[in-house]
Every structure is written in C-alpha cells, then in structure tokens.
Design a protein around this motif. Structure first.
Motif, PDB file in Angstrom:
ATOM      1  N   ALA A  10      -3.175  -1.853   8.928  1.00  0.00           N
ATOM      2  CA  ALA A  10      -3.905  -2.741   8.022  1.00  0.00           C
ATOM      3  C   ALA A  10      -5.403  -2.690   8.273  1.00  0.00           C
ATOM      4  N   THR A  11      -5.800  -2.273   9.455  1.00  0.00           N
ATOM      5  CA  THR A  11      -7.219  -2.217   9.804  1.00  0.00           C
ATOM      6  C   THR A  11      -7.848  -0.839   9.558  1.00  0.00           C
ATOM      7  N   LYS A  13      -9.828   2.170   8.115  1.00  0.00           N
ATOM      8  CA  LYS A  13     -11.020   2.194   7.261  1.00  0.00           C
ATOM      9  C   LYS A  13     -10.699   2.687   5.862  1.00  0.00           C
ATOM     10  N   SER A  16     -10.066   0.008   3.298  1.00  0.00           N
ATOM     11  CA  SER A  16     -11.083  -1.020   3.086  1.00  0.00           C
ATOM     12  C   SER A  16     -11.712  -0.946   1.699  1.00  0.00           C
ATOM     13  N   GLY A  31      -4.937  -3.843   4.222  1.00  0.00           N
ATOM     14  CA  GLY A  31      -6.344  -4.032   3.870  1.00  0.00           C
ATOM     15  C   GLY A  31      -6.484  -4.376   2.400  1.00  0.00           C
TER      16      GLY A  31
END
Length: 133
Positions: A10-11, A13, A16, A31
C-alpha cells in the motif's frame, strides 16, 4: 500494472498517483491506485480480460515493460503493434533472462512479423524501433 497476486504494498510509490493495478486476486485498497480484479489464465491476468479492462477505461495505448512471459502473452494475443527495443553491447548467455518467453510456435511461418523503422545509438546501446508488419 499487472500484479497477479496483488503483492504491491500500500505504501509503494507507484500507487501514489494515477495507477491502475490489474490482478487475479480479490481487490483491496493500495494507496491511490485503482485495483481491478480480472479473469485469470494459468494463474496470471488473462490478456483478453486486461485489454477489456483497459478499453472500459478508454485506455488505448500502454507500455509493456515486464518479464518475458508478460511480453510473450501480449504478443500471442496479437496486442503488440510496436516494439521499442534497447540493446546493450554485453552478453549474458544462458544465465540471462529471455526478453520474450516461448511463443509456442509450431513453425517459423507462425512467428509474429515486425518491420524495422529505425536504429539509433544511445550511448553504447542501440535503440531499435519496429512496427507490426
């Protein structure tokens, strides 16, 4: 982006921004990415289902940068219109990974055909451009 088992954190990049993740797993939030489950073929996203999901979002052009099996799947589906190929002056031999996995061709005449549009040096590398013949 193809992610068969939805292993993208989920983190990450890549999640994003304006990202579409196509998976064969049950969708979950990653994200800001849109996560869509598609039909599977041999445990991987079925290319016809991938193309349908892209078309439903009015996406008409994609860059395929993946392993040899991903590339071979799109070629076998007849979904590759152009190739942008970069070659470096190094030899990996049998220890390297194929840029295109097996296409399961019965005979040479069945091989997908492309015509070369150009070749340009990029530093020590070569950039070759092809279009489907």
């Amino acid at each position: 982006m193809l992610d068969s088992r939805l292993r993208t954190p989920a983190t990450a990049k890549v999640a994003s921004g304006n990202t579409l993740i196509l998976t064969t797993a049950a969708p979950r939030p990653i994200g800001q990415a849109e996560v869509v489950s598609v039909a599977a073929a041999d445990g991987r996203p079925a290319i016809a289902a991938v193309l349908d999901a892209l078309s439903a979002r009015d996406i008409r052009s994609v860059l395929i940068e993946g392993g040899g099996r991903v590339v071979a799947s799109f070629i076998q589906a007849g979904a590759v219109d152009a190739i942008e190929w970069f070659r470096a002056p190094i030899l990996l031999g049998g220890e390297g990974r194929p840029c295109v996995a097996s296409l399961a061709l019965a005979k040479l005449a069945d091989a997908p055909k492309f015509r070369r549009l150009g070749v340009e040096p990029v530093g020590d590398d070569l950039w070759e451009r092809y279009a489907r013949a």
